[in-house]
Motif scaffolding. Structure first.
Motif, PDB file in Angstrom:
ATOM      1  N   ILE A 171      44.264  42.755  36.981  1.00  0.00           N
ATOM      2  CA  ILE A 171      43.885  43.443  35.749  1.00  0.00           C
ATOM      3  C   ILE A 171      45.145  44.000  35.110  1.00  0.00           C
ATOM      4  CG2 ILE A 171      42.548  45.346  34.773  1.00  0.00           C
ATOM      5  CD1 ILE A 171      40.771  45.174  37.282  1.00  0.00           C
ATOM      6  N   SER A 186      42.023  36.996  36.052  1.00  0.00           N
ATOM      7  CA  SER A 186      42.934  37.978  35.459  1.00  0.00           C
ATOM      8  C   SER A 186      42.284  38.426  34.155  1.00  0.00           C
ATOM      9  CB  SER A 186      44.322  37.398  35.225  1.00  0.00           C
ATOM     10  OG  SER A 186      44.294  36.378  34.263  1.00  0.00           O
ATOM     11  N   GLU A 187      42.150  39.713  34.010  1.00  0.00           N
ATOM     12  CA  GLU A 187      41.504  40.292  32.840  1.00  0.00           C
ATOM     13  C   GLU A 187      42.406  41.362  32.246  1.00  0.00           C
ATOM     14  OE1 GLU A 187      38.483  39.707  31.320  1.00  0.00           O
ATOM     15  OE2 GLU A 187      38.213  37.987  32.645  1.00  0.00           O
ATOM     16  N   SER A 188      42.280  41.540  30.940  1.00  0.00           N
ATOM     17  CA  SER A 188      43.045  42.591  30.274  1.00  0.00           C
ATOM     18  C   SER A 188      42.104  43.446  29.434  1.00  0.00           C
ATOM     19  CB  SER A 188      44.137  41.984  29.395  1.00  0.00           C
ATOM     20  OG  SER A 188      43.562  41.252  28.338  1.00  0.00           O
ATOM     21  N   PHE A 189      42.481  44.684  29.247  1.00  0.00           N
ATOM     22  CA  PHE A 189      41.730  45.569  28.366  1.00  0.00           C
ATOM     23  C   PHE A 189      42.668  46.647  27.857  1.00  0.00           C
ATOM     24  CE2 PHE A 189      41.347  47.524  32.517  1.00  0.00           C
ATOM     25  CZ  PHE A 189      41.560  48.870  32.263  1.00  0.00           C
ATOM     26  N   LYS A 216      35.054  46.689  26.773  1.00  0.00           N
ATOM     27  CA  LYS A 216      35.782  45.689  27.556  1.00  0.00           C
ATOM     28  C   LYS A 216      36.053  46.210  28.968  1.00  0.00           C
ATOM     29  CE  LYS A 216      38.880  41.974  27.212  1.00  0.00           C
ATOM     30  NZ  LYS A 216      39.949  41.322  26.538  1.00  0.00           N
ATOM     31  N   LYS A 233      33.052  45.480  30.865  1.00  0.00           N
ATOM     32  CA  LYS A 233      32.993  44.042  31.152  1.00  0.00           C
ATOM     33  C   LYS A 233      33.863  43.689  32.362  1.00  0.00           C
ATOM     34  CE  LYS A 233      34.516  39.687  29.236  1.00  0.00           C
ATOM     35  NZ  LYS A 233      35.358  39.078  28.240  1.00  0.00           N
ATOM     36  N   VAL A 234      35.055  44.283  32.435  1.00  0.00           N
ATOM     37  CA  VAL A 234      35.958  44.038  33.565  1.00  0.00           C
ATOM     38  C   VAL A 234      35.337  44.577  34.856  1.00  0.00           C
ATOM     39  CG1 VAL A 234      38.215  44.601  34.557  1.00  0.00           C
ATOM     40  CG2 VAL A 234      38.043  43.948  32.151  1.00  0.00           C
TER      41      VAL A 234
END
Length: 183
Positions: free
Chosen positions: A135, A163-166, A173, A176-177
């Motif tokens: 993240i 891999s997630e970004s916020f 978001k 959501k992660v």
């Protein structure tokens, strides 16, 4: 910063015959404010502060010491770079700023994230974690750092499942992660 400048100005050995002036701007970690200060500095606007009035001419900007974040540093560099004004950052670590084609006048006092990414991948491998999620913040710093980390993790044989970004201003978001991690 003021203390360091006064120490230099009061020393007969450090920069003899040279007096440093300064302007201090607070960007409040906001790109628009950082850009406004960069435009003001590059246009010669604003008062230059000196400890005393022994200066015989107005100050000429020799360099900019800014910014702590990578995204504001990128913005500032794009504004002052064409004027060949050096920019020194004490904290902007995005590896993208090491590209001298795009940022020829950018310098830093800390290593870039390229080294941090390799070290983080080696740390993950050291603990035997071969399947992970990652993240990052949705910013130049986070996204470039994530790209660098994903390359380093791949070289170490680590499977990055997601891999997630916020950004901190995106609560939807973030949720959501969190939901993605739970799944």
């Amino acid at each position: 910063m003021i203390f360091a400048i006064e120490e230099i100005n009061n020393s007969t050995e450090l920069l003899p015959g040279i007096r440093l002036g300064y302007q201090i701007h607070d960007s409040c970690a906001a790109v628009p404010m950082a850009m406004q200060a960069a435009f003001q500095l590059s246009n010669g606007g604003g008062k230059v502060f000196y400890k005393d009035s022994n200066c015989s001419q107005s100050g000429m900007m020799a360099a900019v010491v800014a910014e702590s974040g990578s995204t504001p540093s990128i913005s500032i560099s794009r504004i002052i770079g064409p004027f060949n004004i050096p920019q020194v950052s004490h904290f902007a670590t995005c590896a993208c700023l090491s590209d001298k084609q795009q940022y020829p006048n950018f310098f830093r006092t800390v290593p870039s994230d390229a080294f941090q990414s390799v070290a983080l991948a080696k740390l993950v491998k050291h603990f035997g974690w071969t399947w992970i999620g990652a993240i990052c913040s949705d910013s130049d710093y986070g996204n470039n750092g994530m790209a660098s980390f994903l390359q380093a993790a791949h070289k170490e044989g680590i499977c990055v499942e997601f891999s997630e970004s916020f950004h901190r201003t995106q609560p939807h978001k973030i949720q959501k992660v969190v939901d993605f991690i739970r799944r």
